[in-house]
Design a protein around this motif. Structure first.
Motif, PDB file in Angstrom:
ATOM      1  N   PRO A  19       0.807  -1.231   0.000  1.00  0.00           N
ATOM      2  CA  PRO A  19       0.000   0.000   0.000  1.00  0.00           C
ATOM      3  C   PRO A  19       0.833   1.272   0.000  1.00  0.00           C
ATOM      4  O   PRO A  19       0.392   2.304  -0.506  1.00  0.00           O
ATOM      5  N   THR A  20       2.033   1.193   0.556  1.00  0.00           N
ATOM      6  CA  THR A  20       2.882   2.381   0.675  1.00  0.00           C
ATOM      7  C   THR A  20       4.309   2.060   0.255  1.00  0.00           C
ATOM      8  O   THR A  20       4.716   0.883   0.191  1.00  0.00           O
ATOM      9  N   ILE A  21       5.069   3.119  -0.011  1.00  0.00           N
ATOM     10  CA  ILE A  21       6.498   2.952  -0.300  1.00  0.00           C
ATOM     11  C   ILE A  21       7.198   2.356   0.908  1.00  0.00           C
ATOM     12  O   ILE A  21       8.067   1.485   0.780  1.00  0.00           O
ATOM     13  N   ALA A  22       6.797   2.799   2.094  1.00  0.00           N
ATOM     14  CA  ALA A  22       7.409   2.276   3.321  1.00  0.00           C
ATOM     15  C   ALA A  22       7.185   0.778   3.454  1.00  0.00           C
ATOM     16  O   ALA A  22       8.092   0.037   3.851  1.00  0.00           O
ATOM     17  N   LEU A  37      13.271   1.284  10.419  1.00  0.00           N
ATOM     18  CA  LEU A  37      13.166   1.820   9.071  1.00  0.00           C
ATOM     19  C   LEU A  37      12.065   2.873   8.989  1.00  0.00           C
ATOM     20  O   LEU A  37      12.243   3.938   8.375  1.00  0.00           O
ATOM     21  N   LEU A  38      10.923   2.611   9.623  1.00  0.00           N
ATOM     22  CA  LEU A  38       9.814   3.565   9.586  1.00  0.00           C
ATOM     23  C   LEU A  38      10.177   4.871  10.286  1.00  0.00           C
ATOM     24  O   LEU A  38       9.753   5.952   9.857  1.00  0.00           O
ATOM     25  N   VAL A  39      10.958   4.784  11.341  1.00  0.00           N
ATOM     26  CA  VAL A  39      11.388   5.995  12.040  1.00  0.00           C
ATOM     27  C   VAL A  39      12.238   6.867  11.128  1.00  0.00           C
ATOM     28  O   VAL A  39      12.211   8.105  11.236  1.00  0.00           O
ATOM     29  N   ARG A  40      12.939   6.264  10.205  1.00  0.00           N
ATOM     30  CA  ARG A  40      13.737   7.045   9.266  1.00  0.00           C
ATOM     31  C   ARG A  40      12.835   7.880   8.352  1.00  0.00           C
ATOM     32  O   ARG A  40      13.200   8.981   7.942  1.00  0.00           O
ATOM     33  N   ILE A  46      14.330   9.756   4.210  1.00  0.00           N
ATOM     34  CA  ILE A  46      14.075   9.079   2.942  1.00  0.00           C
ATOM     35  C   ILE A  46      13.321  10.070   2.066  1.00  0.00           C
ATOM     36  O   ILE A  46      12.239  10.541   2.424  1.00  0.00           O
ATOM     37  N   VAL A  47      13.919  10.412   0.914  1.00  0.00           N
ATOM     38  CA  VAL A  47      13.445  11.573   0.159  1.00  0.00           C
ATOM     39  C   VAL A  47      13.200  11.236  -1.307  1.00  0.00           C
ATOM     40  O   VAL A  47      13.674  10.214  -1.825  1.00  0.00           O
ATOM     41  N   ALA A  48      12.469  12.132  -1.983  1.00  0.00           N
ATOM     42  CA  ALA A  48      12.225  12.040  -3.414  1.00  0.00           C
ATOM     43  C   ALA A  48      13.380  12.684  -4.172  1.00  0.00           C
ATOM     44  O   ALA A  48      14.331  13.199  -3.580  1.00  0.00           O
ATOM     45  N   ARG A  49      13.278  12.690  -5.496  1.00  0.00           N
ATOM     46  CA  ARG A  49      14.333  13.228  -6.346  1.00  0.00           C
ATOM     47  C   ARG A  49      14.675  14.680  -5.994  1.00  0.00           C
ATOM     48  O   ARG A  49      15.832  15.092  -6.033  1.00  0.00           O
ATOM     49  N   ASP A  50      13.660  15.470  -5.645  1.00  0.00           N
ATOM     50  CA  ASP A  50      13.880  16.881  -5.352  1.00  0.00           C
ATOM     51  C   ASP A  50      14.284  17.133  -3.905  1.00  0.00           C
ATOM     52  O   ASP A  50      14.357  18.281  -3.467  1.00  0.00           O
ATOM     53  N   ARG A  56       5.800   8.000   6.029  1.00  0.00           N
ATOM     54  CA  ARG A  56       5.618   6.544   6.060  1.00  0.00           C
ATOM     55  C   ARG A  56       4.322   6.121   5.382  1.00  0.00           C
ATOM     56  O   ARG A  56       4.167   4.949   5.020  1.00  0.00           O
ATOM     57  N   ASP A  57       3.373   7.056   5.176  1.00  0.00           N
ATOM     58  CA  ASP A  57       2.123   6.709   4.502  1.00  0.00           C
ATOM     59  C   ASP A  57       2.083   7.179   3.043  1.00  0.00           C
ATOM     60  O   ASP A  57       1.018   7.154   2.404  1.00  0.00           O
TER      61      ASP A  57
END
Length: 306
Positions: A19-22, A37-40, A46-50, A56-57
């Motif tokens: 359901p999610t990337i996480a 991992l979720l705390v990160r 944990i970031v997108a290209r920009d 986490r959702d």
């Protein structure tokens, strides 16, 4: 770049059962504690290209790639320094010690030649032009900027760099100095999941090394190695095939059980010299190591009595 280490890019499926990337990353990195991992995600690590932090959702399909920094492992310090032999706006040449990997990997992050050099010189664009095994000491070249990196990489791809190594082996019973020099060839293949390369004597040779004698005594043989090709573990395999397995080699001729590093017993293999015509200036370049092999016999040893 953070502390000399670049971010890691991860491809994320745009659709699937998660359901999610996480949720995908929790399954992808099943060996990690899920909550850690979720705390990160919660910390914005944990970031997108920009560079935008992902929650986490964040639903699966929102991003095809994500970036994150590896959490530094608890590293054992490699107690040997790199020596910078040359530095200009395009090229950096170092003398790498034994035991230090060229690039981060596995349990080594800060204890890698690349990260140490980036931190030391303050240049996040440094990139190795070639590689040395972690166990091998000697000359290692880095590109200082992307604009000229390809010119130096092509030197290695086109075999226009003359590389010279030294090695020290235990002297086999009955070995005679008259057996060298010789050119040794065989077919070397690296198979996925195997730490050692495999030799296939039924296939056309794809590796070649000129092996010359530097010195010998009643216990050791000191050789000069001029590889024409650059196959993985080539020099170690070729000497082992001749009965001259390199001293302190845990891979060849026999794979030994993994053991902690013994800093008093380094692999007796040294990248001694690099020669090439500089692709930018046209000048002849020669770099020579300042290191030596601790097990090497004296050069006035009685080779003639071998």
């Amino acid at each position: 770049m953070r502390d000399g280490v670049g971010a890691t890019r991860l491809h994320v499926p745009l659709q699937g059962e998660w359901p999610t990337i996480a949720a995908y990353m929790v399954e992808r990195f099943f060996h990690l504690d899920p909550e850690r991992l979720l705390v990160r995600f919660d910390r914005g690590e944990i970031v997108a290209r920009d560079g935008r932090p992902l929650a986490r959702d964040t639903p699966l399909g929102a991003e095809e790639f994500v970036w994150y920094y590896r959490e530094p492992p608890v590293e054992k310090e490699i107690p040997f320094d790199i020596d910078v032999l040359h530095e200009d706006g395009d090229l950096v040449v170092i003398d790498k010690p034994h035991f230090l990997p060229t690039t981060p990997g596995g349990k080594y992050l800060q204890n890698s030649a690349l990260v140490r050099l980036r931190n030391r010189l303050g240049n996040p664009e440094l990139t190795p032009i070639h590689r040395l095994d972690r166990a091998t000491a000697g000359l290692l070249m880095f590109s200082a900027r992307p604009e000229t990196r390809g010119a130096y990489q092509l030197l290695f791809e086109n075999r226009r760099v003359q590389k010279v190594y030294e090695a020290v082996s235990a002297r086999p019973d009955g070995w005679e100095a008259g057996l060298l020099p010789l050119v040794y060839r065989n077919h070397i293949a690296k198979h996925r999941g195997e730490v050692c390369v495999q030799v296939d004597d039924d296939r056309e040779p794809n590796s070649e090394t000129l092996i010359e004698l530097l010195a010998a005594d009643d216990r050791r043989v000191h050789t000069l190695l001029r590889p024409h090709t650059g196959r993985m573990h080539q020099l170690r395999v070729h000497l082992a095939a001749l009965g001259l397995g390199i001293l302190n080699d845990g891979f060849y001729p026999e794979l030994l059980p993994e053991a902690p590093d013994d800093f008093g017993r380094p692999l007796q293999l040294l990248a001694r010299e690099l020669r090439f015509t500089d692709p930018l200036s046209g000048a002849d370049r020669v770099f020579t190591t300042r290191r030596s092999l601790q097990e090497a016999p004296q050069h006035d040893s009685a080779v003639s009595g071998a």
